[in-house]
Design an enzyme around this catalytic site. Sequence first.
Site, short mmCIF file in Angstrom:
data_model
loop_
_atom_site.label_atom_id
_atom_site.label_comp_id
_atom_site.label_asym_id
_atom_site.label_seq_id
_atom_site.Cartn_x
_atom_site.Cartn_y
_atom_site.Cartn_z
N LYS A 144 34.72 1.98 91.05
CA LYS A 144 35.99 1.56 90.47
C LYS A 144 37.11 1.52 91.51
CE LYS A 144 34.81 3.69 86.02
NZ LYS A 144 35.20 4.70 85.01
N ARG A 154 26.74 10.54 103.68
CA ARG A 154 26.28 9.46 104.56
C ARG A 154 27.18 8.27 104.28
NH1 ARG A 154 20.21 7.34 105.58
NH2 ARG A 154 20.31 9.24 106.83
N ARG A 203 14.58 10.05 102.99
CA ARG A 203 14.27 11.32 103.65
C ARG A 203 15.45 12.28 103.68
NH1 ARG A 203 12.12 7.09 105.04
NH2 ARG A 203 9.94 6.82 105.64
N THR A 204 16.60 11.81 104.15
CA THR A 204 17.74 12.71 104.33
C THR A 204 18.25 13.24 102.99
OG1 THR A 204 18.38 11.52 106.34
CG2 THR A 204 20.02 12.97 105.35
#
Length: 316
Positions: free
Chosen positions: A85, A107, A57-58
């Site tokens: 990496k 996030r 959703r976000t």
Amino acid sequence: MQTKKDLLGIKNLTAEEILMLLKMAKAEKPKVKNPMLRDDSLRQISMATLFYENSTRTKLSFLLAGDYLGAITNDLNISTSSVAKGETLIDTGLTLDSMGINIIVIRHSMAGSAKLLAENISAAVVNGGDGSNEHPTQALLDLFTIWEHKGSFDNLKIAILGDINNSRVARSNVFGLTKLGANVTLAGPATLVSSNIAHLGVTITNDITKAISDADVIMGLRVQLERQKAAYFPSLPEYANFWGLNESHLKYAKPDAIIMHPGPVNRGVEISTNLIDGNRSVIYPQVENGVAIRMAVLKYLSNVGAKTGENVIKLL
């Protein structure tokens, strides 16, 4: 380093700033369903999503919000990026900065990660959820949904049920709802609702019936097993039996009470399927409102001149 404008949390927003963003979202919402209303007002803005945690959703709503306003949008796939990496968060941010990205939506599992990034790069940073700290745009879309259905926040009773301790959604909503005049009750198992949260101006209870008594809004929260370091309840079926919202509970709430959930929802655990799909549920309207809110946030950050060095009020 130039003055930046970031949206890192709800905690230090004023009621006026919150309402301004809700009004902006109301103006943008028709563009979500009607492609003919979409525009290119952000055609000179580039946005990147930087998600170290999974999201449907976000992430997608931010990308769509940017697309609907004509911005250049990009999703940095963490698993195939230089992060895999060993590149640090700050170095990744500086790399995106160097490419001319104006807005980064992040996030991350670490509380304070969005603030750390914002302090080290020029691009505007939007917190898409940082650990158990905050999730400001989720709270804004929740507030927008409540405002649409109730018209005001004054003296509304809001019951938030479930895994309170691990919920950044609960924290951001508490900050926003209390600023706007609502009365908030947090409820859940004693192992998942710390009494320390009461200092935020909310009522704490371990009695679900008491929590939803005369409630105008009932919000379920996902059980966040990934953030729990121990077994806080015997099993999901047991949780559902004692804490899952079902039809028998609604007689205690107000007749026009609405049911919310930030998603993803575990059907039959936090809320029964009948209620999720019932006429009191606004769970899917929340998703639509998420796109509108994120359009408002992107437009607001862009309008104040991200990366221009202007002095602006910082939304922390």
